[in-house]
Design a protein around this motif. Structure first.
Motif, PDB file in Angstrom:
ATOM      1  N   ILE A 150       0.845  -1.210   0.000  1.00 13.27           N
ATOM      2  CA  ILE A 150       0.000   0.000   0.000  1.00 13.27           C
ATOM      3  C   ILE A 150       0.875   1.252   0.000  1.00 13.27           C
ATOM      4  CG2 ILE A 150      -1.686   1.323   1.345  1.00 13.27           C
ATOM      5  CD1 ILE A 150      -3.033  -1.255   2.108  1.00 13.27           C
ATOM      6  N   LYS A 151       1.948   1.190   0.813  1.00 12.94           N
ATOM      7  CA  LYS A 151       2.899   2.306   0.844  1.00 12.94           C
ATOM      8  C   LYS A 151       3.434   2.564  -0.572  1.00 12.94           C
ATOM      9  CE  LYS A 151       5.979   1.860   4.203  1.00 12.94           C
ATOM     10  NZ  LYS A 151       7.296   1.459   4.784  1.00 12.94           N
ATOM     11  N   GLU A 152       3.725   1.469  -1.274  1.00  9.34           N
ATOM     12  CA  GLU A 152       4.284   1.592  -2.625  1.00  9.34           C
ATOM     13  C   GLU A 152       3.270   2.181  -3.611  1.00  9.34           C
ATOM     14  OE1 GLU A 152       7.423   1.053  -3.047  1.00  9.34           O
ATOM     15  OE2 GLU A 152       7.602   1.224  -5.228  1.00  9.34           O
ATOM     16  N   VAL A 153       1.990   1.829  -3.432  1.00  8.45           N
ATOM     17  CA  VAL A 153       0.947   2.420  -4.293  1.00  8.45           C
ATOM     18  C   VAL A 153       0.966   3.940  -4.112  1.00  8.45           C
ATOM     19  CG1 VAL A 153      -1.561   2.661  -4.626  1.00  8.45           C
ATOM     20  CG2 VAL A 153      -0.548   0.381  -4.367  1.00  8.45           C
ATOM     21  N   LEU A 154       1.046   4.384  -2.854  1.00  7.82           N
ATOM     22  CA  LEU A 154       1.013   5.835  -2.575  1.00  7.82           C
ATOM     23  C   LEU A 154       2.276   6.522  -3.081  1.00  7.82           C
ATOM     24  CD1 LEU A 154      -0.573   5.547   0.975  1.00  7.82           C
ATOM     25  CD2 LEU A 154      -1.691   6.507  -1.065  1.00  7.82           C
ATOM     26  N   GLU A 181      10.617  -5.806   1.113  1.00  7.58           N
ATOM     27  CA  GLU A 181      11.195  -4.526   0.674  1.00  7.58           C
ATOM     28  C   GLU A 181      11.580  -4.677  -0.796  1.00  7.58           C
ATOM     29  OE1 GLU A 181      11.468  -1.910   2.708  1.00  7.58           O
ATOM     30  OE2 GLU A 181      10.897  -2.948   4.561  1.00  7.58           O
ATOM     31  N   ALA A 182      11.838  -3.544  -1.451  1.00  4.54           N
ATOM     32  CA  ALA A 182      12.285  -3.612  -2.846  1.00  4.54           C
ATOM     33  C   ALA A 182      13.689  -4.191  -2.914  1.00  4.54           C
ATOM     34  CB  ALA A 182      12.265  -2.214  -3.456  1.00  4.54           C
ATOM     35  N   THR A 183      13.969  -4.976  -3.960  1.00  5.41           N
ATOM     36  CA  THR A 183      15.319  -5.494  -4.184  1.00  5.41           C
ATOM     37  C   THR A 183      16.277  -4.316  -4.378  1.00  5.41           C
ATOM     38  OG1 THR A 183      14.310  -7.362  -5.294  1.00  5.41           O
ATOM     39  CG2 THR A 183      16.664  -7.054  -5.668  1.00  5.41           C
ATOM     40  N   ASP A 201      10.477  -3.686  -7.094  1.00  2.00           N
ATOM     41  CA  ASP A 201       9.702  -4.905  -7.374  1.00  2.00           C
ATOM     42  C   ASP A 201       8.696  -5.254  -6.267  1.00  2.00           C
ATOM     43  OD1 ASP A 201      11.632  -5.477  -5.539  1.00  2.00           O
ATOM     44  OD2 ASP A 201      12.561  -7.120  -6.658  1.00  2.00           O
ATOM     45  N   ILE A 202       8.185  -4.229  -5.578  1.00  4.10           N
ATOM     46  CA  ILE A 202       7.180  -4.493  -4.534  1.00  4.10           C
ATOM     47  C   ILE A 202       5.805  -4.695  -5.163  1.00  4.10           C
ATOM     48  CG2 ILE A 202       6.025  -3.508  -2.511  1.00  4.10           C
ATOM     49  CD1 ILE A 202       8.610  -2.175  -1.802  1.00  4.10           C
TER      50      ILE A 202
END
Ligand code: MN
Length: 383
Positions: A72-76, A114-116, A170-171
């Motif tokens: 969700i954090k990544e969407v924002l 987390e993202a790579t 890549d999240i």
């Protein structure tokens, strides 16, 4: 004659596909967005228009649907490229507050991965260009044309930053990122050419037209019919022909008079149920009207309406049962009265879905009171 020739070419082209594959393809075409994907649409739409009173509900739905905190954090974060830092940051702040509230209530949300690290995956112009080519399925033009020739620096920012730095994380999958992007663009409005580009990307990524129609139904419920209709016109255009207009409408209204709306809250229903609220009480009219579709096997929990309810069955075949009585069939054309205070449930039959218009009366007497679910044993008791 020409139409006939095209028809036979069509039959020929598909006659080499195995029946199993055809069945699978037909099923994929009808498969809707899952709950996580629907949540991404809702969050992105509301953040894009700055609806800060509704956004926390959508964020809550996302966590309840099983999206990880990091997703969700990544969407924002992703959205800032489309809606700007101010709205992205305000959304993130609301999300932080919501997480605290949920923690205080003892809800343990999943953090997620987390993202790579970038070091394994250098994100530069060439990488961004490759990502964009993967998304569109088209090689990037050289020499540059249009805005990229007129303002080369923004082409650099797009490739090095948006498609490399952001899409490289890549999240979220590309599909999830495109759902967020399209929802934001459709809700912002006025950026139809860009919405069209992203719909083309979506189709290339394998997001079906049915899912795009469903996305627009969700936009309609979150940010308004005018936004959804503008998106539908774009979808009709990219689908290619005047005839598609009808196809898309048919998809949206698959079996129902009204758009299917959004999935009903899981806590009050079993199976897949769609609700499109057509009218809320107000202006001296104490009724609410919703168009509801139950997929086969789906049903409501036991419940009662303090002011009563009338069901106008518009399609299919379903079940209706009052407490202490046996299950009775309701089908297209039936009018079912649920008297005030009587415990009951309604839903589809196992073999057929059912659609009805649900009119809740005398809403000043109180909201629907939801009770326990209808067990499989109770549901199977119909003779
Ligand atoms: Mn009812």
């Amino acid at each position: 004659m020409k139409a006939l020739a095209i028809y036979f070419a069509f039959i020929l082209a598909f006659s080499f596909v195995s029946p199993e594959l055809q069945a699978q393809q037909a099923m994929n075409k009808k498969q809707g967005l899952d709950m996580k994907e629907q949540s991404i649409v809702g969050i992105s739409a509301l953040a894009a228009v700055g609806d800060w009173s509704e956004l926390p509900n959508a964020l809550n739905d996302g966590l309840d649907a099983g999206l990880a905190i990091n997703q969700i954090k990544e969407v924002l974060v992703h959205l800032y490229a489309y809606i700007g830092f101010p709205r992205s940051l305000q959304g993130i702040n609301l999300f932080m507050a919501l997480l605290e509230e949920r923690k205080a209530k003892g809800i343990r949300d999943i953090l997620g991965k987390e993202a790579t690290a970038e070091i394994n995956n250098p994100r530069n112009y060439a990488y961004g260009k490759k990502v964009l080519e993967t998304l569109t399925g088209q090689p990037e033009k050289e020499p540059k044309t249009g805005y990229a020739a007129f303002a080369p620096v923004i082409d650099t920012f797009l490739k090095e930053h948006l498609f490399a730095d952001i899409f490289g994380r890549d999240i979220l999958t590309y599909t999830e990122r495109e759902l967020a992007t399209m929802s934001a663009l459709a809700s912002m409005g006025g950026v139809e050419p860009m919405l069209g580009s992203h719909m083309k990307i979506a189709l290339h990524l394998g997001i079906s037209e049915f899912k795009l129609s469903q996305l627009l139904s969700l936009i309609e419920s979150k940010t308004g019919k005018d936004k959804a209709d503008a998106g539908r016109r774009v979808l009709n255009q990219i689908s290619g022909s005047a005839a598609t207009h009808k196809t898309v409408d048919t998809l949206i209204n698959r079996k129902d008079l009204f758009a299917i709306g959004a999935k009903a809250p899981v806590q009050n229903f079993t199976g897949t149920v769609w609700v499109n609220m057509l009218m809320q009480p107000g202006n001296g009219m104490n009724i609410s009207i919703g168009s509801v579709r139950f997929e086969p096997g789906a049903r409501s929990n036991w419940h009662q309406h303090p002011g009563g309810q009338v069901l106008l069955v518009t399609g299919g075949k379903g079940y209706y049962q009052e407490s202490g009585k046996s299950i009775r069939i309701m089908q297209k054309g039936d009018v079912v009265q649920c008297l005030p205070g009587i415990e009951h449930w309604h839903g589809a039959s196992p073999e057929s879905g059912v659609s009805h218009i649900a009119i809740v009366l005398n809403s000043e007497k109180g909201n629907t009171i939801w009770l326990r679910n209808v067990t499989d044993e109770e549901y199977k008791r119909y003779k």
